[in-house]
Scaffold this motif. Sequence first.
Motif, PDB file in Angstrom:
ATOM      1  N   MET A 197      -4.400  18.766   9.323  1.00 25.21           N
ATOM      2  CA  MET A 197      -4.847  19.296   8.442  1.00 25.21           C
ATOM      3  C   MET A 197      -6.543  17.701   8.069  1.00 25.21           C
ATOM      4  O   MET A 197      -5.312  16.634   7.931  1.00 25.21           O
ATOM      5  N   LEU A 198      -7.144  18.661   7.445  1.00 27.82           N
ATOM      6  CA  LEU A 198      -8.315  17.583   6.984  1.00 27.82           C
ATOM      7  C   LEU A 198      -8.164  17.917   5.981  1.00 27.82           C
ATOM      8  O   LEU A 198      -8.681  19.067   4.933  1.00 27.82           O
ATOM      9  N   ASP A 199      -8.542  16.570   4.001  1.00 31.44           N
ATOM     10  CA  ASP A 199      -8.578  17.083   3.606  1.00 31.44           C
ATOM     11  C   ASP A 199      -9.630  16.408   3.124  1.00 31.44           C
ATOM     12  O   ASP A 199     -10.069  15.743   2.302  1.00 31.44           O
ATOM     13  N   ALA A 200     -11.019  17.331   2.546  1.00 33.43           N
ATOM     14  CA  ALA A 200     -12.107  16.987   2.319  1.00 33.43           C
ATOM     15  C   ALA A 200     -12.044  16.708   0.747  1.00 33.43           C
ATOM     16  O   ALA A 200     -13.344  15.664   0.291  1.00 33.43           O
ATOM     17  N   SER A 201     -11.164  17.463  -0.018  1.00 34.41           N
ATOM     18  CA  SER A 201     -11.512  17.178  -1.910  1.00 34.41           C
ATOM     19  C   SER A 201     -12.560  17.010  -1.844  1.00 34.41           C
ATOM     20  O   SER A 201     -13.274  15.996  -3.267  1.00 34.41           O
ATOM     21  N   SER A 202     -12.402  18.098  -2.066  1.00 33.32           N
ATOM     22  CA  SER A 202     -14.664  18.530  -2.340  1.00 33.32           C
ATOM     23  C   SER A 202     -15.884  17.284  -2.415  1.00 33.32           C
ATOM     24  O   SER A 202     -16.253  16.870  -3.220  1.00 33.32           O
ATOM     25  N   LEU A 203     -15.896  16.962  -1.324  1.00 34.71           N
ATOM     26  CA  LEU A 203     -16.444  15.304  -0.675  1.00 34.71           C
ATOM     27  C   LEU A 203     -17.790  16.015  -0.900  1.00 34.71           C
ATOM     28  O   LEU A 203     -19.455  15.898  -0.815  1.00 34.71           O
ATOM     29  N   TYR A 204     -18.419  17.248  -0.027  1.00 36.30           N
ATOM     30  CA  TYR A 204     -19.177  17.566   0.894  1.00 36.30           C
ATOM     31  C   TYR A 204     -20.543  18.085  -0.440  1.00 36.30           C
ATOM     32  O   TYR A 204     -19.468  19.359  -0.451  1.00 36.30           O
ATOM     33  N   GLN A 205     -21.455  17.764   0.716  1.00 39.76           N
ATOM     34  CA  GLN A 205     -22.345  17.826  -0.745  1.00 39.76           C
ATOM     35  C   GLN A 205     -23.482  18.677  -0.973  1.00 39.76           C
ATOM     36  O   GLN A 205     -24.002  19.369  -0.897  1.00 39.76           O
ATOM     37  N   THR A 206     -23.036  19.315   1.109  1.00 40.87           N
ATOM     38  CA  THR A 206     -24.103  20.721   1.630  1.00 40.87           C
ATOM     39  C   THR A 206     -23.211  21.618   2.082  1.00 40.87           C
ATOM     40  O   THR A 206     -22.044  21.088   2.701  1.00 40.87           O
ATOM     41  N   TYR A 207     -23.799  22.468   2.682  1.00 38.55           N
ATOM     42  CA  TYR A 207     -23.218  23.475   3.212  1.00 38.55           C
ATOM     43  C   TYR A 207     -22.941  23.152   5.052  1.00 38.55           C
ATOM     44  O   TYR A 207     -22.313  23.319   5.127  1.00 38.55           O
ATOM     45  N   ALA A 208     -24.929  22.434   5.253  1.00 37.05           N
ATOM     46  CA  ALA A 208     -24.578  22.267   6.744  1.00 37.05           C
ATOM     47  C   ALA A 208     -23.759  21.273   7.303  1.00 37.05           C
ATOM     48  O   ALA A 208     -22.684  21.473   7.751  1.00 37.05           O
ATOM     49  N   ASP A 209     -22.947  20.322   6.497  1.00 34.53           N
ATOM     50  CA  ASP A 209     -21.569  19.645   5.970  1.00 34.53           C
ATOM     51  C   ASP A 209     -20.827  20.196   6.360  1.00 34.53           C
ATOM     52  O   ASP A 209     -19.782  19.518   7.249  1.00 34.53           O
TER      53      ASP A 209
END
Length: 383
Positions: A197-209
Motif C-alpha cells: 500500500m502507498l499512503d500519499a497522506s495528502s501530499l500531491y498538489q496536482t491531479y496529474a501527479d
Amino acid sequence: MRINEIEIHAFDYAAERTGTVGGNWVYDPDSTLEPPGFVLTIRTADGTEGHYRGFAFTPPMVAQIRMVAEEHVLGRDPLERRSIWQDCWRALRHTDHLGVGPIDVALWDLAGAHHDASVSTLLGGGRDALPTYASTTFVDDNGGLDGPEAFADFAAECLDRGYDGFKFHGHPEVRPDVDIAICEALADRVGDRMALMLDASSLYQTYADALEVGRALDDLDFRWYEDPFHDGGVSEQAVRKLVAELDTPMLGLEHVRTGPYGVANSLATEATDLVRASAHLDGGITGALKIAETVESFGLDVELLLGGPAHVHLMSALRNASFFEHGLLNHGSDWILNQGFEGDPESVDDDGRMVVPDGPGLGVDIDWAFVERRRTGHTRIEG
C-alpha cells in the motif's frame, strides 16, 4: 452509578532519532521529538474508572474535553455511552469533534471494568489475533528509509517477522518520482508475498501527479492507494474522477471529520472505494463502529487508522476490516504508541499478528510512573 470526576494528566513523549519534515514524521538520528500526550480518566463515585491515553492532536482534544465535561459528562450514567456520544457530538458540532473520541474510549474501558469483560467481548468480537501490516514513517534523506533499496530491505525484514502487508508514506517534499521508484522496488522484492500500500497522506498538489502515481500502482497490483490529494480528500468531485480512472482501490476520508454522516455521502457519490476510520479522531469506538457499519452497508471495507488498544478491540469485532496498522515504523527508532502503557501492548507476536488483550476493559495498564515523570499539567473536574 454516576460519573463524578474527570481527570486529565498531561505529559510529553520522547521519540528518539525522529524528526519532522513539513510536519511529517521521519527518521532523523540527530533529533528527539517530545510531542504532547495525555491520559483521560473518567471515574464514578464508587471508584470504577476508565482511561484513554492520547497520542495525537492533544491540545484540541483536551480543550474540547473541557468544553463538554461539566454539562454533558459529569453526573451521567457511564454505561449510557451512546446517549453521551450523541450529546457530545452535537455540542461540538461547530468543531472537528476531536474531544468525543477520548471520552467515548474511556467510557468503554470503564464499562469493561464494571462488567469484568474486555471491550472486545462487549463488542461481540470473534478474533483474538489480527492480521497486521507494517506502516512506515515518511521517506527521509537521513540514511534511514531514504530510497527504494532501503524500503525494499525493510519490507523483506517485515515479511520475515510475519507481517501480512507493508505500507509506506511518501516523500514529504512531494516527490512522486521517488514514490513510484519505491513502489517498483517493493513490488519487485516482496510483491508476490505481501499486500502493498502507498499512503500519499495528502501530499500531491496536482491531479496529474496523483494520476501518474495511481497508474503506477495499477501496474504494480497494489492493495490500495491512500489519500493522494493535497486538500485531504474533501473534494468529492476530484476523488470521484480519480477513482473512475484507476483500478487500484482508493482508501480515503482519513482527513475528513464528518463521521458516519459524511462517509455515507462519499460512498453514495462513489468518491472513495475504501474508508479510513479512527476511534481517536472520529468519535471513539462508538463513532468508528458507526462508520464501519455504514461502510459495511455499502458492501465495502473500512481500515482503522494507526493503533492503540481501542483499535485492537474494535477490529476484533469487524467483518469488513482487513488489517491492523502497526506503525509508524523504521529501522532506527520507535514510535510512541507503547509509551504511557505498562509493557509493550502494541507488539506483534511471532506470527506477525496483533494480539487482542483479554483483560477487563481495554486490557492495558497505564504506566503512571512514566506519566508522573514526564508530567506537564494536571486538570481535575468534579461534579
